[in-house]
Design an enzyme around this catalytic site. Sequence first.
Site, PDB file in Angstrom:
ATOM      1  N   ASP A  36       0.847  -1.195   0.000  1.00 36.44           N
ATOM      2  CA  ASP A  36       0.000   0.000   0.000  1.00 36.44           C
ATOM      3  C   ASP A  36       0.885   1.249   0.000  1.00 36.44           C
ATOM      4  O   ASP A  36       1.560   1.536   0.991  1.00 36.44           O
ATOM      5  CB  ASP A  36      -0.877  -0.041   1.261  1.00 36.44           C
ATOM      6  CG  ASP A  36      -2.157   0.759   1.106  1.00 36.44           C
ATOM      7  OD1 ASP A  36      -2.319   1.414   0.065  1.00 36.44           O
ATOM      8  OD2 ASP A  36      -2.984   0.723   2.037  1.00 36.44           O
ATOM      9  N   ASP A  37       0.902   1.971  -1.095  1.00 34.74           N
ATOM     10  CA  ASP A  37       1.719   3.189  -1.225  1.00 34.74           C
ATOM     11  C   ASP A  37       3.222   2.903  -1.154  1.00 34.74           C
ATOM     12  O   ASP A  37       3.996   3.768  -0.745  1.00 34.74           O
ATOM     13  CB  ASP A  37       1.391   4.227  -0.127  1.00 34.74           C
ATOM     14  CG  ASP A  37       0.008   4.831  -0.231  1.00 34.74           C
ATOM     15  OD1 ASP A  37      -0.740   4.463  -1.157  1.00 34.74           O
ATOM     16  OD2 ASP A  37      -0.326   5.672   0.625  1.00 34.74           O
ATOM     17  N   ARG A  79      -6.601  -0.407  -7.285  1.00 38.86           N
ATOM     18  CA  ARG A  79      -6.947  -1.807  -6.977  1.00 38.86           C
ATOM     19  C   ARG A  79      -8.031  -2.324  -7.916  1.00 38.86           C
ATOM     20  O   ARG A  79      -8.043  -3.492  -8.296  1.00 38.86           O
ATOM     21  CB  ARG A  79      -7.366  -1.935  -5.511  1.00 38.86           C
ATOM     22  CG  ARG A  79      -6.154  -1.866  -4.604  1.00 38.86           C
ATOM     23  CD  ARG A  79      -6.454  -1.366  -3.214  1.00 38.86           C
ATOM     24  NE  ARG A  79      -5.203  -0.861  -2.658  1.00 38.86           N
ATOM     25  CZ  ARG A  79      -4.330  -1.594  -1.969  1.00 38.86           C
ATOM     26  NH1 ARG A  79      -4.598  -2.841  -1.695  1.00 38.86           N
ATOM     27  NH2 ARG A  79      -3.196  -1.071  -1.548  1.00 38.86           N
ATOM     28  N   LYS A 128      -6.218  -5.448   2.685  1.00 41.50           N
ATOM     29  CA  LYS A 128      -7.009  -4.288   2.279  1.00 41.50           C
ATOM     30  C   LYS A 128      -7.731  -4.549   0.964  1.00 41.50           C
ATOM     31  O   LYS A 128      -7.109  -4.725  -0.070  1.00 41.50           O
ATOM     32  CB  LYS A 128      -6.067  -3.102   2.133  1.00 41.50           C
ATOM     33  CG  LYS A 128      -6.761  -1.814   1.780  1.00 41.50           C
ATOM     34  CD  LYS A 128      -5.790  -0.665   1.973  1.00 41.50           C
ATOM     35  CE  LYS A 128      -6.362   0.643   1.486  1.00 41.50           C
ATOM     36  NZ  LYS A 128      -5.410   1.751   1.697  1.00 41.50           N
ATOM     37  N   HIS A 130     -10.877  -2.584  -0.268  1.00 42.91           N
ATOM     38  CA  HIS A 130     -11.014  -1.196  -0.716  1.00 42.91           C
ATOM     39  C   HIS A 130     -11.653  -1.044  -2.095  1.00 42.91           C
ATOM     40  O   HIS A 130     -11.420  -0.040  -2.785  1.00 42.91           O
ATOM     41  CB  HIS A 130      -9.636  -0.510  -0.693  1.00 42.91           C
ATOM     42  CG  HIS A 130      -9.707   0.924  -0.273  1.00 42.91           C
ATOM     43  ND1 HIS A 130      -8.668   1.794  -0.427  1.00 42.91           N
ATOM     44  CD2 HIS A 130     -10.704   1.643   0.276  1.00 42.91           C
ATOM     45  CE1 HIS A 130      -9.005   2.985   0.013  1.00 42.91           C
ATOM     46  NE2 HIS A 130     -10.245   2.912   0.450  1.00 42.91           N
ATOM     47  N   HIS A 187       1.509   2.250   4.257  1.00 47.68           N
ATOM     48  CA  HIS A 187       0.614   3.410   4.139  1.00 47.68           C
ATOM     49  C   HIS A 187       0.792   4.335   5.347  1.00 47.68           C
ATOM     50  O   HIS A 187       1.139   3.871   6.427  1.00 47.68           O
ATOM     51  CB  HIS A 187      -0.827   2.902   4.071  1.00 47.68           C
ATOM     52  CG  HIS A 187      -1.831   3.907   3.605  1.00 47.68           C
ATOM     53  ND1 HIS A 187      -2.319   4.904   4.418  1.00 47.68           N
ATOM     54  CD2 HIS A 187      -2.447   4.061   2.409  1.00 47.68           C
ATOM     55  CE1 HIS A 187      -3.206   5.618   3.737  1.00 47.68           C
ATOM     56  NE2 HIS A 187      -3.297   5.137   2.516  1.00 47.68           N
ATOM     57  N   ASP A 279       0.174  -0.197  -5.243  1.00 45.70           N
ATOM     58  CA  ASP A 279      -0.981   0.387  -5.924  1.00 45.70           C
ATOM     59  C   ASP A 279      -0.713   1.747  -6.560  1.00 45.70           C
ATOM     60  O   ASP A 279      -1.285   2.087  -7.585  1.00 45.70           O
ATOM     61  CB  ASP A 279      -2.192   0.465  -4.975  1.00 45.70           C
ATOM     62  CG  ASP A 279      -1.895   1.208  -3.680  1.00 45.70           C
ATOM     63  OD1 ASP A 279      -0.712   1.505  -3.405  1.00 45.70           O
ATOM     64  OD2 ASP A 279      -2.839   1.496  -2.927  1.00 45.70           O
ATOM     65  N   ASN A 280       0.141   2.556  -5.919  1.00 47.77           N
ATOM     66  CA  ASN A 280       0.384   3.916  -6.437  1.00 47.77           C
ATOM     67  C   ASN A 280       1.673   4.458  -5.829  1.00 47.77           C
ATOM     68  O   ASN A 280       2.311   3.799  -5.011  1.00 47.77           O
ATOM     69  CB  ASN A 280      -0.811   4.833  -6.136  1.00 47.77           C
ATOM     70  CG  ASN A 280      -1.321   4.743  -4.724  1.00 47.77           C
ATOM     71  OD1 ASN A 280      -2.446   4.314  -4.493  1.00 47.77           O
ATOM     72  ND2 ASN A 280      -0.492   5.102  -3.758  1.00 47.77           N
ATOM     73  N   ARG A 288       1.970  10.109  -4.764  1.00 51.61           N
ATOM     74  CA  ARG A 288       0.593   9.631  -4.880  1.00 51.61           C
ATOM     75  C   ARG A 288      -0.360  10.747  -5.318  1.00 51.61           C
ATOM     76  O   ARG A 288      -0.221  11.885  -4.846  1.00 51.61           O
ATOM     77  CB  ARG A 288       0.125   9.056  -3.532  1.00 51.61           C
ATOM     78  CG  ARG A 288      -1.211   8.341  -3.618  1.00 51.61           C
ATOM     79  CD  ARG A 288      -1.654   7.864  -2.247  1.00 51.61           C
ATOM     80  NE  ARG A 288      -1.888   9.008  -1.382  1.00 51.61           N
ATOM     81  CZ  ARG A 288      -2.030   8.932  -0.057  1.00 51.61           C
ATOM     82  NH1 ARG A 288      -1.958   7.776   0.551  1.00 51.61           N
ATOM     83  NH2 ARG A 288      -2.238  10.015   0.652  1.00 51.61           N
TER      84      ARG A 288
END
Length: 508
Positions: A36-37, A79, A128, A130, A187, A279-280, A288
Amino acid sequence: MAFSFRFYVLLRLFILLNICFVGESKKRNVLLIIADDAGFETDVYNNTAIRTPHLQALARRSVIFQNAFTSVSSCSPSRSTILTGLPQHQNGMYGLHQGVHHFNSFDQVQSLPLLLGKSGIRTGIIGKKHVGPGPVYPFDFAYTEENNSVLQVGRNITRIKLLVRRFLQEQEEERPFFLYVAFHDPHRCGHSQPQYGPFCEKFGNGEAGMGRIPDWTPQHYTPEQVKVPYFIPDTPAARADLAAQYTTVSRLDQGIGLVLKELREAGFENDTLVIYSSDNGIPFPNGRTNLYWSGSAEPMLISAPEHQQRWGQESQAYVSLLDITPTILDWFSVPYPPHSIMGNGRVELTGRSLLPALETEPSWDTVFASQSLHEVTMYYPMRAVHQGAYRLIHNLNFKMPFPIDQDFYVSPTFQDLLNRTQAGRPTGWFKTLQGYYYRERWELYDTRSDPAETRNLAQDPAHQPVLEALQARLLKWQWATEDPWVCGPDAVLEAKLTPQCRPLFNGL
Ligand SMILES: *[C@@H]1O[C@H](CO)[C@@H](O)[C@H](O)[C@H]1NC(C)=O
Ligand SMILES: *[C@@H]1O[C@H](CO)[C@@H](O)[C@H](O)[C@H]1NC(C)=O
Ligand SMILES: *[C@@H]1O[C@H](CO)[C@@H](O)[C@H](O)[C@H]1NC(C)=O
Ligand SMILES: *[C@@H]1O[C@H](CO)[C@@H](O)[C@H](O)[C@H]1NC(C)=O
Ligand SMILES: *[C@@H]1O[C@H](CO)[C@@H](O)[C@H](O)[C@H]1NC(C)=O
């Protein structure tokens, strides 16, 4: 004679098909790990300030992609693209899923877990999720924020290990599986659980009130030790922020080690495709929510047990998170069924299977991107294409200030940048806030001579042919993916009958 020869050929063909079939059915599982991130804060990508031995071990069994990109720099939208192969503007997940943001994919979307489930493949998700709605993203086994604490299923690596173990123990002998482990690390959490530090780097570290994660040995870094990427201000505040992020990356790394150990000990290592990405971009300025390199470039490792000839090698091929669904469908030999989403044209995946890249180096050189929102208030539609040396970004609402998200706003790095800008002190940043907020409509960068993307070539007469070729390429992709924004900002899409752009005469 002729007959028997034909018979012989048929027999050979039959045997060959049979071998292929056996070959196909042997490679049956997929483990998809999404951080995540996360960015390039790993020694796999030559960051020598941080140690991530478990990612290193995976990299030694993987092709290491040097040019992997997300198509959208926002969590839920990204996602949704990973799990559908469709850009956010096509699957409907325009922004974040949770709370007031409330974005969901269209009901008609045929997602990866849906298609795999229909083909008899067991599906599981830990961490996660989401994305929604539920029926579009069904999983047989699900431990997510929907019915657990996201800290437990996304950051407590002991709990994650036990859930992976349970999933694998319940696995029937001959049934293939798709397991999606979606870490919530690394994250930020300074806006939601500030007691654990800006990156939840103290959660489970054994100190008073922090609880303990038995399998985690936190790695600590000093602000002097971290590597500050070019797009982050080099200030004491940002360095301390990065040091906290590195500690959380150590939890992610050790968690990945535990997940891979479970896979190995359950006997699935040699028939499971393992994919690692994020994801980003990282949650820092220019990261981000941006479609620059710093917001959209992703780490990506793909490990296939039978393609050892390229293990540990780097690939320069341009690949996208939009390629993950086609890759996994290809691995399981599951076809993408003909269907439409809005009752218009037939949906085509514009990504591709990455399996060929695990055998030989391909010459892929183009990726596309599409962003509409992050939080519901953060409407800032952008479309982009990155081909060879050039990245072109179309900022549709370029007259508005670029929006800022809640957790990033309260981050020590951004607060420090705001304070310094307000006080007129040196920011240590490669941009000004004014320049960051107000962008040109078209941004064209030569990323080879200008990797920081600071010299916009869109107005440069010498680059007009490149600009026009990329604009045409981008527009073609927008039409092919049924982008509702395809006519903006100077025309209106009249989509019924023959879809066309009707001019607004608004001076743009
Ligand atoms: C790491 O650095 C080496 C030496 O400069 C280079 O050859 C290699 O491509 C780099 N690897 C990655 C993943 O960036
Ligand atoms: C959690 O929720 C998901 C989605 O609603 C459901 O499929 C799953 O079975 C639930 N898991 C548990 C352990 O309750
Ligand atoms: C993490 O999970 C394990 C196993 O469920 C539990 O014993 C431990 O207390 C959890 N740690 C935290 C910090 O919640
Ligand atoms: C997987 O393959 C490796 C080498 O190819 C072998 O050493 C190992 O025992 C195999 N593992 C299993 C579970 O079959
Ligand atoms: C920014 O300024 C505010 C108000 O002056 C102050 O409270 C805060 O600590 C400062 N933050 C940083 C990161 O310097």
